[in-house]
Design an enzyme around this catalytic site. Structure first.
Site, PDB file in Angstrom:
ATOM      1  N   GLU A   1      38.941  29.058  36.330  1.00 13.19           N
ATOM      2  CA  GLU A   1      37.704  29.653  35.813  1.00 13.19           C
ATOM      3  C   GLU A   1      37.041  28.680  34.858  1.00 13.19           C
ATOM      4  O   GLU A   1      37.726  27.981  34.105  1.00 13.19           O
ATOM      5  CB  GLU A   1      38.020  30.952  35.076  1.00 13.19           C
TER       6      GLU A   1
ATOM      7  N   HIS B   1      47.168  38.993  40.025  1.00 12.89           N
ATOM      8  CA  HIS B   1      46.345  38.386  41.081  1.00 12.89           C
ATOM      9  C   HIS B   1      47.070  37.266  41.837  1.00 12.89           C
ATOM     10  O   HIS B   1      47.056  37.232  43.066  1.00 12.89           O
ATOM     11  CB  HIS B   1      45.053  37.812  40.497  1.00 12.89           C
TER      12      HIS B   1
ATOM     13  N   LYS C   1      41.540  29.111  31.978  1.00 19.77           N
ATOM     14  CA  LYS C   1      40.168  29.310  31.485  1.00 19.77           C
ATOM     15  C   LYS C   1      39.590  27.969  31.054  1.00 19.77           C
ATOM     16  O   LYS C   1      40.333  27.055  30.689  1.00 19.77           O
ATOM     17  CB  LYS C   1      40.184  30.230  30.262  1.00 19.77           C
TER      18      LYS C   1
HETATM   19  C1  BG6 Z   1      40.593  39.732  35.517  1.00 17.76           C
HETATM   20  C2  BG6 Z   1      41.113  39.001  34.321  1.00 17.76           C
HETATM   21  O1  BG6 Z   1      41.580  40.569  36.054  1.00 17.76           O
HETATM   22  O2  BG6 Z   1      40.188  38.796  36.500  1.00 17.76           O
HETATM   23  C3  BG6 Z   1      40.065  38.053  33.778  1.00 17.76           C
HETATM   24  O3  BG6 Z   1      41.479  39.936  33.318  1.00 17.76           O
HETATM   25  C4  BG6 Z   1      39.549  37.149  34.855  1.00 17.76           C
HETATM   26  O4  BG6 Z   1      40.578  37.289  32.682  1.00 17.76           O
HETATM   27  C5  BG6 Z   1      39.143  37.938  36.088  1.00 17.76           C
HETATM   28  O5  BG6 Z   1      38.434  36.441  34.348  1.00 17.76           O
HETATM   29  C6  BG6 Z   1      38.811  37.026  37.247  1.00 17.76           C
HETATM   30  O6  BG6 Z   1      38.253  37.768  38.300  1.00 17.76           O
HETATM   31  P1  BG6 Z   1      37.238  37.090  39.316  1.00 17.76           P
HETATM   32  O7  BG6 Z   1      37.016  38.143  40.343  1.00 17.76           O
HETATM   33  O8  BG6 Z   1      36.015  36.735  38.545  1.00 17.76           O
HETATM   34  O9  BG6 Z   1      37.932  35.874  39.846  1.00 17.76           O
END
Ligand code: BG6
Length: 477
Positions: free
Chosen positions: A211, A235, A326
């Site tokens: 991210e 995830h 991050k």
């Molecule tokens: C969330 C996390 O479950 O997923 C976040 O708590 C993260 O920290 C997010 O940013 C990422 O999701 P996506 O769909 O934007 O990849």
């Protein structure tokens, strides 16, 4: 095709997730005609508000978080008619009898708890107490589902006092992403890949969820969690399971989830030397992680890379490298399956010939690429070149089609009563049991995460995790 008539009660209806994802997702499903005329969404939160005031808030959220189209205004007017609002006190008795009075018999009944996990048990109890937890009602809960095995067990136990497992929908929104489901289609609806999907042909697998954003606005939660709890336990483990699981005998919720649990249970303990944790540092452009959380002593990781082994027949000796963080150089989520190099090169003077690489991209542009080697076209002797065989979903679906957001698919699955893309209780607990052993390891050693530059690919030590095995991460972005 419209789903059955429903009453969907959305707790936390004024919260961020509801505004950004859940309500816009529902709006999109309404827009394509999936709502029957008797569909109703009852917003619920602590604030006292009239249904009209709630509708005005939802209207603003939809305007902000959905793309403007020529028909949006008209459709939105109609969508607002499906909305109602009842204020309830999740920690007390106020509002519950009124909510019970609004529920209709003989329609699908779903309760979506987009609230802090500390409120799950209290809400479930009130639903039961006021006769709303009927045998076919569904309850939907968001992550974080616990912060370790013990708290996950407690949450499971409190939900199961009022609802049965087949009524409980634990959301991991990664399972609602188009490409994640396509991974199952790729593996189990094609004859090409599955025979190669094992340790004989696969050298290793990389799973990256990078991210570019930081932890803006969620400092307190994040500093208590870190990348392992926030992203890996849920995830990344889910992506790992779908990549590694055996073919289920049928595409049914329990058959799929049984296979995922087996993968988690086959995970080997992880050696500390197979983990690289990182924390983004301050730079010229601004503050670092420690400034953001306001704690110069924090040992929470904003990045983690981890080498995982699955101790079973199919994957023996094939490392799975996971990483997430991050403030990295780009927002990229992908699974890379690296096939082994050809055993022998027949072409003289062309250098080494590399194994094929299958790249399954979750975001930003969803699609699947197979890197293949061909003869470099043209004169100049026999040279080889790597070219991608590309399938972009946006192109395949046509430029006009809007990809479905994970939440819109998942919410409609709740109404349909399909649990395939939701985590089962034992699955969450197995993932925590594995994550706990890893977290306990670094908590005991009190190791400090390695600092890394914002906008980079994470700390050097994460690169070393692969370099020392003679492998390389695919570049982020
Ligand atoms: C969330 C996390 O479950 O997923 C976040 O708590 C993260 O920290 C997010 O940013 C990422 O999701 P996506 O769909 O934007 O990849």
């Amino acid at each position: 095709i419209p789903v059955a008539p429903f009453d969907l009660v959305l707790f936390g209806a004024t919260g961020d997730l509801a505004r950004r994802k859940i309500l816009p997702g529902l709006f999109h499903r309404f827009e394509v005609g999936q709502f029957p005329s008797e569909a109703r969404i009852i917003g619920s939160a602590r604030s006292a508000m009239t249904p009209d005031e709630f509708r005005a808030q939802v209207q603003a959220a939809i305007r902000e978080f959905t793309p403007d189209t020529p028909t949006r205004g008209t459709v939105l007017e109609q969508f607002l008619h499906c909305l109602d609002y009842v204020a309830v006190d999740a920690r007390g008795d106020a509002g519950w009898a009124e909510l019970a009075g609004r529920m209709r018999p003989d329609v699908v009944r779903a309760f979506y708890l987009s609230v802090a996990p500390s409120l799950f048990a209290g809400i479930a109890r009130q639903l039961e107490h006021h006769g709303m937890a009927t045998a076919d009602a569904r309850i939907v809960v968001e992550k974080p589902f616990g912060r370790d095995l013990e708290t996950a067990r407690e949450l499971n136990a409190s939900l199961r006092s009022f609802f049965q497992e087949h009524q409980i929908y634990r959301i991991d929104h990664y399972l609602g992403k188009e490409t994640v489901q396509n991974l199952m289609a790729l593996r189990f609806a094609n004859s090409l890949f599955e025979p190669l999907w094992n340790s004989t042909h696969v050298d290793h697998v990389q799973i990256t969820v990078a991210e570019s954003l930081g932890i803006e606005g969620r400092e307190a939660y994040y500093d208590q969690s870190g990348a392992m709890r926030d992203m890996v336990q849920n995830h990344l483990v889910q992506l790992l399971c779908l990549t590694a699981m055996e073919p289920p005998s049928k595409f049914t919720p329990n058959a799929v989830r049984d296979e995922k649990v087996k993968v988690i249970e086959a995970l080997d303990p992880v050696e500390p030397s197979d983990i690289a944790r990182g924390q983004y540092r301050a730079d010229k452009g601004g503050d670092g992680y420690l400034d953001h959380v306001g704690d110069p002593q924090s040992r929470t990781e904003s990045f983690i890379a981890i080498k995982v082994r699955i101790a079973n027949w199919r994957w023996a000796g094939v490392p799975f490298y996971l990483r997430t963080g991050k403030r990295l150089r780009a927002r990229v989520s992908e699974i890379v399956v690296q096939f082994r190099d050809p055993p022998h090169t027949i072409f003289p003077n062309v250098g080494p010939v590399h194994g094929n690489r299958l790249i399954i991209r979750l975001q930003p542009d969803e699609g699947i690429t197979l890197r293949t080697t061909i003869k470099d076209p043209g004169p100049g002797g026999f040279r080889l070149a790597e070219v991608p065989l590309d399938m972009s979903f946006a192109e395949a679906l046509g430029a006009d089609s809007r990809p479905q957001d994970a939440y819109e698919r998942l919410v409609m699955d709740v109404i349909r009563g399909d649990q395939t893309l939701f985590m089962r209780g034992d699955e969450v607990e197995a993932a925590w049991a594995w994550a706990d052993t890893i977290i306990e390891g670094w908590e005991r050693s009190r190791d400090q995460p390695y600092p890394y530059d914002q906008g980079s690919s994470g700390p050097e030590e994460a690169l070393m995790l692969m370099h020392r095995d003679g492998r390389r991460w695919r570049q982020i972005g």
